[in-house]
Design an enzyme around this catalytic site. Structure first.
Site, short mmCIF file in Angstrom:
data_model
loop_
_atom_site.label_atom_id
_atom_site.label_comp_id
_atom_site.label_asym_id
_atom_site.label_seq_id
_atom_site.Cartn_x
_atom_site.Cartn_y
_atom_site.Cartn_z
N LYS A 1 -10.37 -50.20 -67.15
CA LYS A 1 -10.08 -48.78 -66.90
C LYS A 1 -10.51 -48.36 -65.49
O LYS A 1 -11.16 -47.34 -65.29
CB LYS A 1 -10.73 -47.88 -67.96
CG LYS A 1 -10.21 -48.19 -69.36
CD LYS A 1 -10.85 -47.30 -70.40
CE LYS A 1 -10.32 -47.62 -71.80
NZ LYS A 1 -10.81 -48.91 -72.33
N ARG A 2 -10.12 -49.17 -64.52
CA ARG A 2 -10.44 -48.85 -63.13
C ARG A 2 -9.51 -47.75 -62.62
O ARG A 2 -8.45 -47.51 -63.20
CB ARG A 2 -10.31 -50.11 -62.25
CG ARG A 2 -11.27 -51.23 -62.61
CD ARG A 2 -12.73 -50.79 -62.47
NE ARG A 2 -13.65 -51.92 -62.52
CZ ARG A 2 -14.56 -52.12 -63.46
NH1 ARG A 2 -14.66 -51.28 -64.46
NH2 ARG A 2 -15.38 -53.15 -63.41
#
Length: 270
Positions: free
Chosen positions: A96-97
């Site tokens: 979840k960058r």
């Protein structure tokens, strides 16, 4: 891995199951804690017992970051083990960058080049220049958070902006980015009623669908409203499979849980 190769695996195994490797030292069988690398030994046993029933594995990076260097080493060993022994399986870095420019490129290099994952999950909130650096990598996939299964999803994702839900704006905008064929999307199983409208916007894209099982999502509804001609679904189950047992036979019990889901998927695909 190409999308076509993933579709071949789905047809071959009659499965669109993704197993989440959310490995927590407080939940794994206690006898493994004596091992030098208990996280990797747990993952290895789960993978060896379930690889024939699924088409993808998804380590949630937070569960590895939490243990510092040891966690990163276990993650690196896990992805290397998967790539060496089961290269036909699709791998997802659930990281979840979401950052811009050079930072995004560095994140992409970390997961795509150094660790050799096939895909990574991305938060789209910062827009085009946070997503396109990931899309630049050939045969690598960027999985955008579109409509998630958590309660807080309603805080922003379904808010109306000029009469349109924000998640639809995310979908419509993302397909204008460079290399949109490398995009996949996270859509929670608890939001299955939204899938028909989502498919109108992105009919051909793969959807990563968490929330079946422990979070109460319906596999039947997900398939009914979300499947396309290529199936186009990766339905993830984590806790319901990997923590099926805390005994020494934990891997065999995990396989039993995975088999139940795979058999349901096989029926749906026929």
């Amino acid at each position: 891995m190409t999308t076509e190769e993933l579709v071949v695996q789905i047809r071959l195994k009659k499965s669109f199951l993704c197993i989440g490797l959310d490995t927590d030292l407080e939940k794994i069988p206690s006898h493994l804690l004596k091992e030098e690398d208990p996280i990797f030994e747990f993952n290895k046993a789960i993978i060896d017992a379930t690889h024939h029933l699924c088409v993808a594995y998804k380590p949630n990076i937070a569960f590895y970051e939490a243990y510092g260097i040891k966690g990163w080493v276990a993650l690196d060993k896990t992805i290397k083990y998967l790539n060496a022994n089961y290269p036909e399986l699709f791998t997802i870095a659930d990281a979840k960058r979401g950052d811009i420019g050079n930072t995004s490129t560095r994140y992409a290099k970390a997961f795509f080049e150094d660790m050799e994952f096939d895909s990574v999950t991305i938060a789209p909130y910062m827009g085009k220049d946070s997503v396109e650096p990931f899309l630049a990598f050939k045969n690598k996939h960027t999985i955008l958070l579109a409509l998630t299964s958590n309660k807080g999803a309603y805080d922003f994702q379904t808010k109306l902006i000029n009469g349109k839900e924000l998640y639809k704006e995310v979908l419509e905008t993302s397909i204008t980015y460079k290399n949109p064929e490398n995009l996949m999307y996270v859509v929670g199983a608890t939001k299955a009623i939204f899938l028909s409208e989502i498919r109108e916007i992105i009919p051909n894209s793969f959807l990563l669908v968490p929330g079946v099982g422990a979070q109460g999502g319906s596999l039947q509804d997900v398939y009914k409203y979300g499947a396309n001609k290529q199936i186009g679904l990766l339905v993830n189950s984590s806790r319901g499979i990997i923590y099926a047992s805390k005994d020494e036979n934990f891997a065999q019990e995990a396989a039993k849980s995975a088999l139940q889901l795979q058999e349901q998927m096989k029926k749906l695909m026929h």
